[in-house]
Design a protein around this motif. Structure first.
Motif, short mmCIF file in Angstrom:
data_model
loop_
_atom_site.label_atom_id
_atom_site.label_comp_id
_atom_site.label_asym_id
_atom_site.label_seq_id
_atom_site.Cartn_x
_atom_site.Cartn_y
_atom_site.Cartn_z
N THR A 1 125.39 21.87 39.01
CA THR A 1 125.78 20.47 38.83
C THR A 1 127.19 20.34 39.36
O THR A 1 128.07 21.10 38.96
CB THR A 1 125.71 20.05 37.35
N ILE B 1 130.59 17.86 40.43
CA ILE B 1 131.30 16.61 40.19
C ILE B 1 131.89 16.21 41.54
O ILE B 1 132.72 16.93 42.11
CB ILE B 1 132.42 16.75 39.15
N LYS C 1 133.66 13.06 43.31
CA LYS C 1 134.30 11.74 43.21
C LYS C 1 133.84 10.98 41.96
O LYS C 1 133.52 9.80 42.01
CB LYS C 1 134.06 10.90 44.47
N GLY C 2 133.76 11.68 40.83
CA GLY C 2 133.41 11.05 39.56
C GLY C 2 131.92 10.92 39.30
O GLY C 2 131.51 10.47 38.25
N CYS C 3 131.10 11.33 40.24
CA CYS C 3 129.64 11.26 40.09
C CYS C 3 129.10 12.67 39.91
O CYS C 3 129.55 13.61 40.57
CB CYS C 3 129.06 10.62 41.35
N LYS C 4 128.14 12.85 39.01
CA LYS C 4 127.48 14.14 38.87
C LYS C 4 126.35 14.21 39.89
O LYS C 4 125.60 13.26 40.06
CB LYS C 4 126.86 14.30 37.48
N SER D 1 123.29 16.90 40.64
CA SER D 1 122.66 18.08 40.08
C SER D 1 121.43 18.44 40.91
O SER D 1 120.66 17.57 41.30
CB SER D 1 122.26 17.80 38.63
N GLU E 1 125.39 8.60 37.48
CA GLU E 1 126.59 7.79 37.25
C GLU E 1 126.59 7.39 35.79
O GLU E 1 125.52 7.20 35.19
CB GLU E 1 126.58 6.56 38.14
N ASP F 1 134.98 18.11 43.18
CA ASP F 1 136.10 18.22 42.24
C ASP F 1 135.88 19.32 41.20
O ASP F 1 136.83 19.87 40.67
CB ASP F 1 136.32 16.89 41.52
N PHE G 1 132.41 21.92 39.17
CA PHE G 1 130.99 22.25 39.12
C PHE G 1 130.70 23.09 37.89
O PHE G 1 131.60 23.63 37.25
CB PHE G 1 130.55 23.00 40.38
N THR G 2 129.44 23.19 37.58
CA THR G 2 128.96 24.11 36.56
C THR G 2 127.63 24.68 37.04
O THR G 2 126.90 24.03 37.80
CB THR G 2 128.81 23.42 35.19
#
Length: 121
Positions: free
Chosen positions: A18, A20, A22-25, A27, A89, A110, A112-113
């Motif tokens: 997953t 990140i 620009k503020g959007c996930k 996945s 979002e 920006d 991640f996980t």
């Protein structure tokens, strides 16, 4: 460390992540560049046309790491490719519902996980 982990993720297929962006996930599951271009024919066509316009650009990312003339010279990836990608979002359901192939510039990530994001059921 983030850059090193993302570069490793671009080299292997099948890693749930997953991101990140620009503020959007975003996945999905990592895919190779070749898998992306094989499954998104319009992207491959556009890439080929761009290569015709810029014949002096570096070797194709479609070929993958280690396929240049010097097997020890691995080009630095610029993109991560995902299959079954969904965009999340805040306050909205994932788009699209079934997931798609996505190509994301590494420098736009920006954070991640590891693991695919999903709402609890």
């Amino acid at each position: 460390m983030k850059d090193a982990l993302l570069i490793v993720a671009t080299m292997y297929s099948g890693i749930p992540v997953t991101l990140i962006v620009k503020g959007c996930k975003v996945s999905g599951v990592t895919a190779t560049a070749k898998e992306y271009f094989d499954n998104v024919p319009d992207a491959a066509l556009l890439y080929d046309k761009a290569r015709e316009l810029m014949p002096d650009s570096p070797p194709s990312e479609i070929q993958g790491a280690g396929t240049t003339e010097d097997p020890l010279r691995i080009p630095m990836p610029e993109f991560i490719h995902l299959r079954d990608a969904q965009f999340w979002e805040p306050g909205c359901p994932p788009m699209p519902q079934q997931g798609i192939y996505a190509r994301i510039a590494l420098d736009s990530i920006d954070g991640f996980t590891l693991g695919k994001f999903a709402l609890p059921t």
